[in-house]
Design an enzyme around this catalytic site. Structure first.
Site, PDB file in Angstrom:
ATOM      1  N   THR A 137     -14.471   7.147   8.123  1.00 48.77           N
ATOM      2  CA  THR A 137     -15.364   6.433   7.369  1.00 48.77           C
ATOM      3  C   THR A 137     -16.037   5.285   7.940  1.00 48.77           C
ATOM      4  O   THR A 137     -15.311   4.793   9.152  1.00 48.77           O
ATOM      5  CB  THR A 137     -14.866   5.868   6.066  1.00 48.77           C
ATOM      6  OG1 THR A 137     -13.911   4.968   6.375  1.00 48.77           O
ATOM      7  CG2 THR A 137     -14.178   7.029   5.145  1.00 48.77           C
ATOM      8  N   LYS A 153       1.134   4.298  -3.105  1.00 45.58           N
ATOM      9  CA  LYS A 153       0.582   5.502  -2.663  1.00 45.58           C
ATOM     10  C   LYS A 153       1.992   6.477  -2.909  1.00 45.58           C
ATOM     11  O   LYS A 153       2.007   7.614  -3.278  1.00 45.58           O
ATOM     12  CB  LYS A 153       0.262   5.708  -1.441  1.00 45.58           C
ATOM     13  CG  LYS A 153      -1.148   5.182  -1.132  1.00 45.58           C
ATOM     14  CD  LYS A 153      -2.153   6.010  -2.005  1.00 45.58           C
ATOM     15  CE  LYS A 153      -3.543   5.571  -1.756  1.00 45.58           C
ATOM     16  NZ  LYS A 153      -4.534   6.177  -2.763  1.00 45.58           N
ATOM     17  N   TYR A 212       0.946  -1.310   0.086  1.00 46.60           N
ATOM     18  CA  TYR A 212      -0.136   0.017  -0.004  1.00 46.60           C
ATOM     19  C   TYR A 212       0.968   1.156   0.084  1.00 46.60           C
ATOM     20  O   TYR A 212       0.714   2.143  -0.953  1.00 46.60           O
ATOM     21  CB  TYR A 212      -0.863   0.109   1.344  1.00 46.60           C
ATOM     22  CG  TYR A 212      -1.588   1.427   1.225  1.00 46.60           C
ATOM     23  CD1 TYR A 212      -2.867   1.557   0.686  1.00 46.60           C
ATOM     24  CD2 TYR A 212      -1.315   2.089   2.303  1.00 46.60           C
ATOM     25  CE1 TYR A 212      -3.425   2.797   0.777  1.00 46.60           C
ATOM     26  CE2 TYR A 212      -1.866   3.303   2.384  1.00 46.60           C
ATOM     27  CZ  TYR A 212      -3.088   3.776   1.813  1.00 46.60           C
ATOM     28  OH  TYR A 212      -3.705   4.993   1.938  1.00 46.60           O
TER      29      TYR A 212
END
Length: 232
Positions: free
Chosen positions: A186, A155, A151
């Site tokens: 979220t 990014k 990840y």
């Protein structure tokens, strides 16, 4: 003042839907790619008024899929003034050698390849009059992100790609800027981390307001920026 015609890649997610709502409220016409009709229906149902919203099923992690969608979006909206690439995914299964072998290609596809494909397709429509492209990286790029190598590297690639494109297209008046959120507040993150301290998390709406500014003519002097957006 906001641009009149914007693509929001990832517009059916939490951050994307917040951005879509802000842009529509400002009078911007918005195009959103989606993978399922249900996700687009949920987006429309959550808006106070979906006028100005257009969507189409697409696979934007591929060059051909992104190109086909961008061509259709430009035709539907009568051109493009901006693109926000908020699509992406997270996985962090532990140290690199212990992570599933498919985690690395999955993160590269969801994050870096999507940014590459959409940017490549976008400049074909933004070249004539310029425009603004905003990408999304992560604060983990600076902080390290042990346990989520795929990840973080994907990014970091998004941030590097944004900087390169800001230089390549500066003379054509196409601006490229990158925002770097920390943990976004979220429903999915709350469910995944029920015991976490959410006091430092940032609301999607707050991040979306920064992206909307970077898309707008009000930010016209800004290009090549990497902007942390984790101040709550």
């Amino acid at each position: 003042m906001t641009p009149g015609r914007v693509v929001v890649a990832g517009g059916t997610g939490a951050l994307g839907s917040a951005l879509v709502e802000i842009l529509l409220a400002q009078g911007t016409r918005v195009a959103v790619p989606f993978r399922s009709e249900a996700s687009f229906d949920r987006l429309r149902a959550g808006l106070p008024g979906p006028g100005g919203l257009w969507g189409r099923k697409a696979e934007i992690a591929t060059v051909s899929g992104a190109r086909d969608f961008m061509d259709a979006a430009a035709a539907a909206l009568g051109g493009l003034d901006g693109v926000a690439i908020v699509a992406g995914a997270y996985a962090g299964s532990g140290p690199l050698a212990a992570a599933p072998e498919d985690e690395w290609p999955a993160m590269m596809s969801a994050n870096l390849e999507t940014a590459h494909a959409v940017c490549r397709a976008a400049v074909r429509h933004l070249n004539a009059a310029g425009g603004s492209v905003v990408t999304v990286a992560s604060r983990l790029v600076e902080q390290g992100g042990a346990g989520s190598a795929a990840y973080v590297v994907s990014k970091a690639g998004v941030a590097a790609l944004t900087r390169v494109l800001s230089l390549e297209y500066r003379d054509r008046h196409i601006r490229f800027n990158c925002v770097a959120p920390g943990t976004i507040d979220t429903a999915d993150n709350r469910q995944a981390m029920p015991s976490a301290d959410r006091s430092a998390w940032t609301a999607p709406e707050a991040i979306a307001r920064v992206i909307a500014f970077l898309l707008s003519p009000a930010s016209s002097p800004v290009t090549g920026a990497y902007i942390p957006v984790d101040g709550r």
